[in-house]
Design an enzyme around this catalytic site. Structure first.
Site, mmCIF file in Angstrom:
data_model
loop_
_atom_site.group_PDB
_atom_site.id
_atom_site.type_symbol
_atom_site.label_atom_id
_atom_site.label_comp_id
_atom_site.label_asym_id
_atom_site.label_seq_id
_atom_site.Cartn_x
_atom_site.Cartn_y
_atom_site.Cartn_z
ATOM 1 N N ASN A 67 -0.066 10.655 7.890
ATOM 2 C CA ASN A 67 -1.242 10.181 8.605
ATOM 3 C C ASN A 67 -2.278 11.247 8.923
ATOM 4 O OD1 ASN A 67 -0.740 7.339 8.778
ATOM 5 N ND2 ASN A 67 1.059 7.906 9.969
ATOM 6 N N LYS A 71 4.092 -6.978 3.851
ATOM 7 C CA LYS A 71 3.787 -5.573 3.602
ATOM 8 C C LYS A 71 3.451 -4.898 4.936
ATOM 9 C CE LYS A 71 0.486 -3.512 3.162
ATOM 10 N NZ LYS A 71 -0.289 -2.571 4.070
ATOM 11 N N GLU A 111 6.280 4.103 7.934
ATOM 12 C CA GLU A 111 5.955 5.451 7.463
ATOM 13 C C GLU A 111 6.699 6.535 8.218
ATOM 14 O OE1 GLU A 111 1.764 5.504 7.605
ATOM 15 O OE2 GLU A 111 1.580 4.765 5.560
ATOM 16 N N THR A 138 -2.158 -2.701 7.007
ATOM 17 C CA THR A 138 -2.031 -3.857 7.864
ATOM 18 C C THR A 138 -0.678 -4.496 7.629
ATOM 19 O OG1 THR A 138 -2.898 -5.167 6.079
ATOM 20 C CG2 THR A 138 -4.464 -4.359 7.683
ATOM 21 N N THR A 195 0.872 -1.187 0.000
ATOM 22 C CA THR A 195 0.000 0.000 0.000
ATOM 23 C C THR A 195 0.906 1.233 0.000
ATOM 24 O OG1 THR A 195 -0.227 -0.202 2.400
ATOM 25 C CG2 THR A 195 -1.990 -1.107 1.052
ATOM 26 N N THR A 231 -11.157 12.235 2.562
ATOM 27 C CA THR A 231 -12.268 12.665 1.683
ATOM 28 C C THR A 231 -11.765 12.911 0.274
ATOM 29 O OG1 THR A 231 -11.849 14.816 2.645
ATOM 30 C CG2 THR A 231 -13.771 13.621 3.396
#
Lengths: 386, 386
Positions: free
Chosen positions: B381, B170, B261, B181, B148, B386
């Site tokens: 994060n 991952k 991240e 995840t 991802t 949206t």
């Protein structure tokens, strides 16, 4: 009436001075003295196993539920300084109490600032004349002198039925370069006994300061002190006094939350539908400490999936298929599935109310107060200590 | 030998495809098939109470310790989608397993991506021919398709005595806009029984993936699957196999840690001198989750006071007057007081080793792996969903 915080109630005086502990040259010492006629005191201190030298002094002094003065300093926490730290704190209390003409064991001490740096005792002794001669209605100055990275002083004043409660606070954020502390002093001229003072303070702290969680970190120095001198001659009933003390502490709590480091949003997280209040509290804390949720709210992002993922790790019974989440009273998740208009909720304001129903059918509920996780928080707390 | 991860061991094939789940148009589906002769399987799934639909499928399928295939998708976690989410996952497994000619209950499913968005089932069914016809030595492509926000694919390969272990992973970070995840698939052509497979995997996960903590958040989808087909004809002794599986999982762990991240530092926190290993682990986790410590290390700041303040809140016995802290083997705090040259330690590198001795005199110790808390973490994060 001008708020002067801790010196608003009758019989309390304070002074502030600059010993030069802070490189900035701002005021860094404060002295609070209770002129009586009574000297009832209660305290709640950090639950951390690593405790600063002044906390040891305060715990010992308040054991007899009597305090005549509290010595404050900012800029140095006097934590993790070994035996020298203890000796330094004791020397300061011995000198100041002697000069005030009170027994050493009736003086508490609170320090806040960098951890692991020796206390500049000589400098702190050199301003004792100035502090003691300057004692008066100077709650404002004392509230200023205990600040570290706080951007504004935090004070409160509650008028009870014939008595007054005043308070000051600092924290909750961090000091560059090390951990600051939450320090709170509450004074009252109500006439209450020591058992009532301690029991009421403990309950109120549990409902207020213990529900504020900026970053899950509990400092080595956290201390809340209540001083009551009976100067008003009024003995409130226990329930009324608790309500007023709660009001004063809630007011300070909101000020601490609003000034937390890097804060751009004030977040109240309420958990309902838990089996019991303590389970609701654990669930609310788990959400309030989730960095992913806090980052999303910093970005005004109605990312309710993170709230569900966070609460799913809480040590609380829940119905995983019947959890509901509301942002600012707008349902974003019902029965553990998103609502059609979940993304339309407006989170752009400074205050965000998160309500999570655990779906157990129980009546347990609790609220915790936290803040978002912003760039400024990282910036402030990554500064070099060198 | 080129690393092809999960298809390096004999008897395993894989394929990847693009169903269009991800707006980016990158590969988002993968299929892993075990050609036998045996179909031993074990799994460890999230401890979160809120679990995604594919996790329910996997738990049910692996109950008999036999799996013939695993279907992966990225871009959508299929979590918090209510009954529709369960039905969607079941429909996909039913269709893919029928087309493969295997029982539906021998197929597991793993999903990763946004929470609370319906799965685009039609798109995912439309690529079944492409995936099944394309099965082959394509571990690399499968490892790519499960990513991802990961910046690179994560694979491993361990040559045992006559057998091979391959793996892909991952995570651990977050996906914009919602939680990703940790998904891990480990394959081996060793001939091991199902009891050994599950027991060994559980112990190895406890020692590896369960010690990696980027942000304290446990997702709704975390799943580690081990597939063993005995194609090598070699039955390793249990101890040797566990050592090799540990090696494979440690390798994946370091890759996950390095790609977390916003990471700028890889941090290993070791606690020693605890009464027991589990107390050491709890203490190490407490430090690893402390945002203040993580911010300080982002700033290469040797701020050991934060480590002491953090560990003091751990549920572990310690001697508050005899805690020692080392940064990169440099003593910064001995007997709970700072060393003279504490500020001189160099933390500018990408790897930081933190060692904390609790001073109980016990032999308990444990290591956890974490990362710093950087601006990039907040940036990633706080993105709008949206």
């Amino acid at each position: 009436m001008t708020v002067t915080g801790i010196t608003t109630p009758a019989g309390f005086v304070a002074a502030a001075g600059t010993a030069g502990i802070k490189p900035s040259g701002k005021p860094d010492m404060a002295l609070v003295v209770n002129r009586g006629p009574k000297y009832v005191a209660a305290a709640v201190t950090t639950r951390n196993k690593v405790i600063a030298a002044p906390v040891k002094i305060t715990r010992s002094a308040v054991k007899d539920h009597e305090l005549k003065a509290v010595l404050y300093n900012s800029g140095n926490a006097n934590a993790c300084n070994g035996a020298q730290g203890d000796a330094d704190a004791q020397a300061l209390v011995a000198a100041y109490s002697a000069q005030l003409g009170i027994p050493a064991n009736t003086m508490a001490m609170c320090s806040t600032g960098i951890i692991g740096e020796p206390l500049p005792v000589e400098k702190m002794l050199a301003v004792s004349d100035e502090l003691i001669d300057g004692l008066g209605d100077h709650g404002n100055r004392a509230a200023e002198a205990i600040l570290t990275t706080d951007t504004s002083r935090k004070q409160t004043m509650i008028k009870g039925e014939g008595y007054t409660i005043g308070g000051m606070a600092k924290g909750v954020g961090m000091i560059a370069p090390s951990m600051a502390t939450m320090l709170v002093c509450v004074t009252t001229d109500a006439d209450i006994d020591s058992a009532t003072a301690q029991a009421t303070l403990s309950r109120v702290v549990e409902q207020t300061f213990n529900r504020l969680d900026v970053d899950g970190s509990t400092s080595t120095n956290d201390t809340v002190i209540l001083l009551a001198n009976g100067a008003s001659g009024v003995t409130p009933d226990a329930h009324t006094f608790e309500k007023d003390l709660l009001g004063a502490c809630e007011d300070l709590l909101y000020q601490l939350q609003a000034d937390a480091e890097g804060v751009t949003k004030r977040i109240a997280i309420t958990v309902t539908g838990a089996r019991a209040d303590d389970e609701a509290l654990r669930a609310a804390r788990t959400i309030g400490r989730d960095t992913l949720t806090k980052c999303a709210l910093f970005g005004s992002d109605p990312n309710w999936g993170r709230v569900l993922a966070a609460v799913g790790m809480a040590d609380a019974e829940m119905n995983p298929d019947d959890i509901s989440v509301y942002f600012n009273e707008h349902a974003v998740c019902l029965h553990s599935a998103g609502t059609d208009d979940a993304r339309e909720v407006d989170l752009s304001g400074e205050d965000i109310a998160v309500v999570v129903d655990l779906g157990t059918g129980g009546n347990g509920q609790a609220t915790v107060y936290t803040t978002d996780l912003s760039h400024a928080y990282v910036e402030i707390n990554s500064a070099y200590s060198t």
